[in-house]
Design a protein around this motif. Sequence first.
Motif, mmCIF file in Angstrom:
data_model
loop_
_atom_site.group_PDB
_atom_site.id
_atom_site.type_symbol
_atom_site.label_atom_id
_atom_site.label_comp_id
_atom_site.label_asym_id
_atom_site.label_seq_id
_atom_site.Cartn_x
_atom_site.Cartn_y
_atom_site.Cartn_z
ATOM 1 N N ASN A 144 0.821 -1.268 0.087
ATOM 2 C CA ASN A 144 0.003 -0.113 0.023
ATOM 3 C C ASN A 144 0.968 1.418 0.027
ATOM 4 O OD1 ASN A 144 0.934 -0.169 2.838
ATOM 5 N ND2 ASN A 144 -0.712 0.957 3.610
ATOM 6 N N ARG A 145 2.356 1.142 -0.389
ATOM 7 C CA ARG A 145 3.018 2.402 -0.348
ATOM 8 C C ARG A 145 3.199 2.731 -1.701
ATOM 9 N NH1 ARG A 145 8.586 2.862 -1.195
ATOM 10 N NH2 ARG A 145 9.095 0.426 -1.259
ATOM 11 N N ASP A 146 3.578 4.200 -1.865
ATOM 12 C CA ASP A 146 3.528 4.816 -3.180
ATOM 13 C C ASP A 146 4.701 5.960 -2.796
ATOM 14 O OD1 ASP A 146 3.628 6.130 -5.504
ATOM 15 O OD2 ASP A 146 1.521 5.981 -5.930
ATOM 16 N N GLY A 147 5.760 5.728 -3.083
ATOM 17 C CA GLY A 147 6.771 6.789 -2.737
ATOM 18 C C GLY A 147 6.936 6.707 -1.063
ATOM 19 N N ASP A 148 6.534 7.806 -0.510
ATOM 20 C CA ASP A 148 6.717 7.971 0.771
ATOM 21 C C ASP A 148 5.354 7.798 1.602
ATOM 22 O OD1 ASP A 148 9.387 7.792 0.980
ATOM 23 O OD2 ASP A 148 9.611 10.008 0.561
ATOM 24 N N SER A 158 -10.049 4.293 3.873
ATOM 25 C CA SER A 158 -10.696 5.538 2.989
ATOM 26 C C SER A 158 -10.292 5.439 1.673
ATOM 27 C CB SER A 158 -10.034 6.751 3.740
ATOM 28 O OG SER A 158 -8.764 6.781 3.781
ATOM 29 N N ASN A 159 -9.266 4.578 1.448
ATOM 30 C CA ASN A 159 -8.465 4.799 -0.084
ATOM 31 C C ASN A 159 -7.958 5.901 -0.381
ATOM 32 O OD1 ASN A 159 -8.056 3.059 -2.520
ATOM 33 N ND2 ASN A 159 -9.848 4.128 -3.441
ATOM 34 N N LYS A 160 -7.380 6.656 0.794
ATOM 35 C CA LYS A 160 -6.586 7.880 0.454
ATOM 36 C C LYS A 160 -5.268 7.430 1.044
ATOM 37 C CE LYS A 160 -10.500 10.980 1.188
ATOM 38 N NZ LYS A 160 -11.328 12.150 1.977
ATOM 39 N N TYR A 161 -4.160 8.398 0.397
ATOM 40 C CA TYR A 161 -2.813 8.299 0.922
ATOM 41 C C TYR A 161 -2.323 9.263 2.040
ATOM 42 C CZ TYR A 161 -1.546 4.853 -2.673
ATOM 43 O OH TYR A 161 -1.055 3.973 -3.670
ATOM 44 N N ASP A 166 -1.576 12.973 -5.188
ATOM 45 C CA ASP A 166 -2.749 13.458 -6.074
ATOM 46 C C ASP A 166 -2.815 12.266 -7.207
ATOM 47 O OD1 ASP A 166 -3.225 15.703 -4.925
ATOM 48 O OD2 ASP A 166 -1.620 16.901 -6.244
ATOM 49 N N ASP A 167 -1.854 11.708 -7.453
ATOM 50 C CA ASP A 167 -1.853 10.773 -8.289
ATOM 51 C C ASP A 167 -1.549 9.147 -7.836
ATOM 52 O OD1 ASP A 167 0.746 11.524 -7.680
ATOM 53 O OD2 ASP A 167 1.650 11.557 -9.948
ATOM 54 N N GLY A 168 -1.625 8.773 -6.572
ATOM 55 C CA GLY A 168 -1.507 7.825 -6.055
ATOM 56 C C GLY A 168 -2.200 6.563 -6.529
ATOM 57 N N ILE A 169 -1.530 5.410 -6.561
ATOM 58 C CA ILE A 169 -2.105 4.373 -7.432
ATOM 59 C C ILE A 169 -3.231 3.624 -6.443
ATOM 60 C CG2 ILE A 169 -1.702 2.058 -8.224
ATOM 61 C CD1 ILE A 169 1.308 2.617 -8.533
ATOM 62 N N VAL A 170 -4.339 3.721 -7.079
ATOM 63 C CA VAL A 170 -5.561 3.031 -6.381
ATOM 64 C C VAL A 170 -6.295 1.954 -7.476
ATOM 65 C CG1 VAL A 170 -6.226 4.951 -5.048
ATOM 66 C CG2 VAL A 170 -7.176 4.588 -7.237
ATOM 67 N N LEU A 192 -5.754 -4.565 -2.439
ATOM 68 C CA LEU A 192 -5.955 -5.350 -3.965
ATOM 69 C C LEU A 192 -5.269 -4.344 -4.912
ATOM 70 C CD1 LEU A 192 -9.473 -6.968 -3.757
ATOM 71 C CD2 LEU A 192 -7.368 -7.691 -2.754
ATOM 72 N N TRP A 193 -4.787 -5.052 -5.923
ATOM 73 C CA TRP A 193 -4.286 -4.300 -7.183
ATOM 74 C C TRP A 193 -4.802 -5.027 -8.642
ATOM 75 C CZ3 TRP A 193 -1.335 -6.202 -3.307
ATOM 76 C CH2 TRP A 193 -0.683 -7.450 -3.718
ATOM 77 N N ASP A 194 -4.890 -4.198 -9.528
ATOM 78 C CA ASP A 194 -5.260 -4.651 -10.791
ATOM 79 C C ASP A 194 -4.260 -5.273 -11.331
ATOM 80 O OD1 ASP A 194 -8.191 -3.619 -11.602
ATOM 81 O OD2 ASP A 194 -7.223 -2.229 -10.123
ATOM 82 N N GLN A 195 -4.477 -6.389 -12.200
ATOM 83 C CA GLN A 195 -3.383 -7.035 -12.957
ATOM 84 C C GLN A 195 -4.203 -7.404 -14.571
ATOM 85 O OE1 GLN A 195 -1.989 -10.635 -11.094
ATOM 86 N NE2 GLN A 195 -0.013 -9.581 -10.392
#
Length: 269
Positions: free
Chosen positions: A66-70, A77-80, A85-89, A122-125
């Motif tokens: 669930n990490r994107d950068g730092d 909440s599905n928020k980082y 602004d452009d986090g992977i969801v 979860l993440w899309d493949q």
Amino acid sequence: MANTSPEDAALDLFRRLNPDKISKNLDTVLQYRPDLSEVLLSSIDQPLRSERCADSGNQYLLCDFNRDGDSYRSPWSNKYAPALDDGIVPSDHVRDIEVRLNNAMRVYVDMYYEGGVSSVYLWDQDEYYAGAVLIKKGSSDDASGWDSIHVFECLETGEPDKWDYQLTSTIILHMQSSSSSADESKLGLSGQLTRQTSQRLEVSDVYSQVANVGRMVEDMENRMRTFLQEVYFGKTNDVVNAIRSVMPLEEVKENEKRMSNVVSGMSKA
């Protein structure tokens, strides 16, 4: 050893180090070999850390999934946090499954662990989706802890309503006895166990997808828990009993003498 790559040597080293200090050992190794950071950070499971979701107030676990950068994404909440602004969801459909799985695993943790923190990501493949189920349970004084990391992927088989589920599970366990005095020695027990399994299961709707993942995680944890109990705790109990007796030494010798007399009498009969 001459042909061993630095990556293989480092991974082999961590298989022999104390899992209870794996984060500290990893930081030490990366100080000397920062070029191995990508391989080690992606290959070595570390004890999970938790954070609290600002929107929901629920705790969630931090990991590479669930990490994107730092920043880390909350499954509630599905928020980082810190905000991106452009986090992977995940896509809307996969996000719906993620929400349902998080609610289901929260009930599972309450029932099996009597409290703790769980998170599902979860993440899309290309062939649909993959995910990770994380569970953390610790004692009130942080002397003992259980971290389980279940990574799975779902693959379509070409058969109607049939999917292949592949699951890799890792459990990191550490325990330490408490002592009332700083001079008293403490008994510590720690270890790491990884197992894999795969099943072809029927999928009809989103509820069956949640049930399939939950059932596989539950079955795997039961098997690994039984193995840990037999090997870790059983072996430790045997060693402690072999080096220390709760009975007085004179009584132990007297019992051994009586047993010897009984065996000798039976052999002469």
